[in-house]
Motif scaffolding. Structure first.
Motif, PDB file in Angstrom:
ATOM      1  N   ALA A 155       0.815  -1.209   0.000  1.00  0.00           N
ATOM      2  CA  ALA A 155       0.000   0.000   0.000  1.00  0.00           C
ATOM      3  C   ALA A 155       0.847   1.257   0.000  1.00  0.00           C
ATOM      4  CB  ALA A 155      -0.936  -0.006   1.217  1.00  0.00           C
ATOM      5  N   ALA A 156       1.989   1.223   0.679  1.00  0.00           N
ATOM      6  CA  ALA A 156       2.823   2.428   0.800  1.00  0.00           C
ATOM      7  C   ALA A 156       3.874   2.544  -0.291  1.00  0.00           C
ATOM      8  CB  ALA A 156       3.509   2.444   2.169  1.00  0.00           C
TER       9      ALA A 156
ATOM     10  N   TRP B 160       6.881   5.732  -2.510  1.00  0.00           N
ATOM     11  CA  TRP B 160       8.324   5.762  -2.290  1.00  0.00           C
ATOM     12  C   TRP B 160       9.122   5.370  -3.530  1.00  0.00           C
ATOM     13  CZ3 TRP B 160      10.592   7.398   2.265  1.00  0.00           C
ATOM     14  CH2 TRP B 160       9.724   7.621   3.320  1.00  0.00           C
ATOM     15  N   LEU B 161       8.509   4.599  -4.426  1.00  0.00           N
ATOM     16  CA  LEU B 161       9.237   4.142  -5.606  1.00  0.00           C
ATOM     17  C   LEU B 161       9.415   5.257  -6.624  1.00  0.00           C
ATOM     18  CD1 LEU B 161       7.567   0.667  -6.252  1.00  0.00           C
ATOM     19  CD2 LEU B 161       9.840   1.094  -5.282  1.00  0.00           C
TER      20      LEU B 161
ATOM     21  N   VAL C  58       9.384  -3.044  -6.092  1.00  0.00           N
ATOM     22  CA  VAL C  58       9.429  -3.609  -4.752  1.00  0.00           C
ATOM     23  C   VAL C  58       9.414  -5.125  -4.904  1.00  0.00           C
ATOM     24  CG1 VAL C  58       6.909  -3.336  -4.574  1.00  0.00           C
ATOM     25  CG2 VAL C  58       8.258  -3.796  -2.519  1.00  0.00           C
ATOM     26  N   LEU C  59      10.262  -5.788  -4.150  1.00  0.00           N
ATOM     27  CA  LEU C  59      10.371  -7.247  -4.229  1.00  0.00           C
ATOM     28  C   LEU C  59      10.131  -7.840  -2.845  1.00  0.00           C
ATOM     29  CD1 LEU C  59      13.158  -5.892  -5.774  1.00  0.00           C
ATOM     30  CD2 LEU C  59      13.015  -8.130  -6.855  1.00  0.00           C
ATOM     31  N   VAL C  60       9.285  -8.868  -2.783  1.00  0.00           N
ATOM     32  CA  VAL C  60       9.021  -9.558  -1.528  1.00  0.00           C
ATOM     33  C   VAL C  60       9.097 -11.059  -1.758  1.00  0.00           C
ATOM     34  CG1 VAL C  60       7.574  -7.722  -0.573  1.00  0.00           C
ATOM     35  CG2 VAL C  60       6.528  -9.549  -1.918  1.00  0.00           C
ATOM     36  N   GLU C  61       9.474 -11.771  -0.720  1.00  0.00           N
ATOM     37  CA  GLU C  61       9.499 -13.225  -0.760  1.00  0.00           C
ATOM     38  C   GLU C  61       8.217 -13.749  -0.126  1.00  0.00           C
ATOM     39  OE1 GLU C  61      13.357 -15.346   0.090  1.00  0.00           O
ATOM     40  OE2 GLU C  61      12.191 -15.971   1.828  1.00  0.00           O
TER      41      GLU C  61
ATOM     42  N   PHE D  79      -0.361  -5.966  -4.686  1.00  0.00           N
ATOM     43  CA  PHE D  79       0.407  -5.008  -5.485  1.00  0.00           C
ATOM     44  C   PHE D  79      -0.476  -4.333  -6.537  1.00  0.00           C
ATOM     45  CE2 PHE D  79       4.734  -7.244  -4.731  1.00  0.00           C
ATOM     46  CZ  PHE D  79       4.931  -6.486  -3.586  1.00  0.00           C
ATOM     47  N   VAL D  80      -1.324  -5.098  -7.176  1.00  0.00           N
ATOM     48  CA  VAL D  80      -2.195  -4.550  -8.212  1.00  0.00           C
ATOM     49  C   VAL D  80      -3.165  -3.534  -7.602  1.00  0.00           C
ATOM     50  CG1 VAL D  80      -4.018  -5.115  -9.868  1.00  0.00           C
ATOM     51  CG2 VAL D  80      -1.957  -6.533  -9.739  1.00  0.00           C
TER      52      VAL D  80
END
Length: 291
Positions: A235-236, A240-241, A247-250, A263-264
């Motif tokens: 959401a945030a 910031w990007l 942004v990458l998450v596992e 993300f969408v």
């Protein structure tokens, strides 16, 4: 400086060490014995390390370091141990950074009557940084033209991360997600690696005892379905990007679809990358722009 195994063998032979590790349930006893021998500086230290490992402490906490992306990362007690599968997230982040750099160079080459697009330094943020292993690995791979920032809610992790990223010029902040980061980073982050906790609360008790007993719960527990922190990051992140930043998450394989949806909903383009070799799943969200 680590010493060879021979001065230590009168106190504790390698074969005895392997036998004790194997009896304690260490699957890779031979490899662990080799690491303990190469790290211990005295026979007494080797014996103490062996006793801590046999008692159940994670090997990395016993050694005081972990290998990650070819780097030796300091790992302090009670700090989340970097996992080898997270190296896949680092690879994906590096690939994105290189693709973005190529796109910016191409944009610079285009004739324009307006402002010139300048590549500048790559801004990288390691969120939920733990030891800072991801940030350190990214700077090591991408080179000196990187501004590295990291943050974690755990002060113990922040102290550990500071040791690991200081040689790369990185700055580490203590606080919840984006809150402690300098406001000037808004709209400037090209690579946001957020190694958020993603174990569902009900499954934490099923984790190996090394994780349950010796790693901080805040680094493991991701809420009811494991995605509470991920949703907050998603959401945030657009605020910031940088345009074209990601942004990458596992996540686990089963959580990937919901992570993509998060993300969408935030307005990012999302995709899933997987590695059979490392049994890793990474969800990548990208802000529209030249990347």
């Amino acid at each position: 400086m680590p010493v060879s195994s021979s001065p230590l063998s009168p106190s504790l032979s390698r074969s005895t060490l392997v036998s004790r590790l194997r009896a304690a349930g260490c699957v890779f006893a031979e490899d662990e014995a080799r690491l303990l021998f190469s790290t211990a500086r005295t026979p007494d230290e080797l014996d103490a390390m062996m006793r801590r490992r046999v008692a159940g402490l994670p090997l990395e906490h016993v050694l005081g370091w972990a290998e990650f992306c070819g780097l030796r990362i300091a790992v302090d007690p009670e700090v989340f141990v970097p996992r080898r599968r997270t190296e896949f997230l680092v690879r994906q982040a590096i690939a994105h950074a290189h693709a973005r750099a190529r796109a910016l160079r191409a944009a610079e080459a285009l004739p324009s009557a307006g402002a010139v697009v300048a590549a500048g330094r790559t801004v990288v943020v390691d969120l939920c940084c733990g030891t800072g292993a991801v940030g350190a690995a990214l700077v090591a791979a991408l080179g000196p033209d990187v501004e590295l920032y990291a943050a974690d809610v755990d002060p113990v992790a922040v102290r550990c991360a500071s040791r690991n990223v200081s040689s790369f010029g990185g700055r580490v902040y203590v606080g919840d997600l984006f809150a402690p980061l300098p406001g000037a980073l808004r709209g400037r982050i090209e690579v946001l690696a957020a190694n958020v906790p993603y174990v569902p609360t009900g499954a934490v008790g099923l984790l190996p005892s090394e994780a349950r007993e010796y790693e901080p719960l805040v680094a493991l527990d991701g809420g009811a379905d494991g995605l509470d922190v991920l949703r907050r990051v998603a959401a945030a992140a657009p605020n910031w990007l940088a345009p074209g930043g990601c942004v990458l998450v596992e996540t686990s394989e089963g959580q990937a679809a919901e992570a993509v949806a998060a993300f969408v909903r935030a307005g990012l383009t999302a995709r899933v990358a997987t590695s059979d070799e490392l049994t890793a799943t990474v969800v990548i969200g990208t802000r529209a722009g030249p990347a």
